[in-house]
Design an enzyme around this catalytic site. Structure first.
Site, PDB file in Angstrom:
ATOM      1  N   CYS A  75       3.107   1.630   3.044  1.00  0.00           N
ATOM      2  CA  CYS A  75       4.259   0.732   3.034  1.00  0.00           C
ATOM      3  C   CYS A  75       5.337   1.269   2.087  1.00  0.00           C
ATOM      4  O   CYS A  75       6.536   1.219   2.388  1.00  0.00           O
ATOM      5  CB  CYS A  75       3.846  -0.669   2.589  1.00  0.00           C
ATOM      6  SG  CYS A  75       2.532  -1.385   3.601  1.00  0.00           S
ATOM      7  N   CYS A  94       0.839  -1.201   0.000  1.00  0.00           N
ATOM      8  CA  CYS A  94       0.000   0.000   0.000  1.00  0.00           C
ATOM      9  C   CYS A  94       0.878   1.257   0.000  1.00  0.00           C
ATOM     10  O   CYS A  94       2.082   1.175   0.228  1.00  0.00           O
ATOM     11  CB  CYS A  94      -0.905  -0.008   1.236  1.00  0.00           C
ATOM     12  SG  CYS A  94      -0.002   0.166   2.781  1.00  0.00           S
TER      13      CYS A  94
END
Length: 85
Positions: free
Chosen positions: A14, A11
Site C-alpha cells: 500500500c 502494508c
C-alpha cells in the site's frame, strides 16, 4: 482537483502505491488530495476483494496489485479528460 484514495492496511504494498502515485503527480505537476484509507469497513465500501486499491474521483482504478507508474499516469489522464467533458 483530483481526489485520490489509497485503500489498504498500511502494508508495504500500500505504501508503494502511495509513493508511486505521489511521484507521478509530481512528474505531471498535478495537485491532488490524497487520502489513505486504512479502516476495513471503509475499504469494503469500495467493494474490492484485495488491497492495495487505488481510487480516483470515487472510481476504483485497480485493486490487489501495485500499478506501474505508467498505469497510474493513464488513470490520472483518463480522469482529467473525463472531468473536461
Amino acid at each position: 482537483m483530483l481526489n485520490i484514495k489509497i485503500l489498504g492496511s498500511g502494508c508495504p504494498r500500500c505504501q508503494e502505491v502511495e509513493k508511486r502515485t505521489k511521484e507521478v503527480l509530481e512528474e505531471m505537476k498535478i495537485e491532488a488530495n490524497i487520502e489513505k484509507i486504512t479502516d476495513l469497513k471503509k475499504i469494503m465500501e469500495y467493494k474490492i476483494m484485495a488491497t492495495p486499491g487505488l481510487v480516483i474521483n470515487g472510481k476504483v482504478k485497480i485493486s490487489g496489485k501495485i500499478p506501474a507508474k505508467s498505469q497510474i499516469k493513464e488513470f490520472i489522464e483518463q480522469e482529467i479528460v473525463n472531468k473536461g467533458k
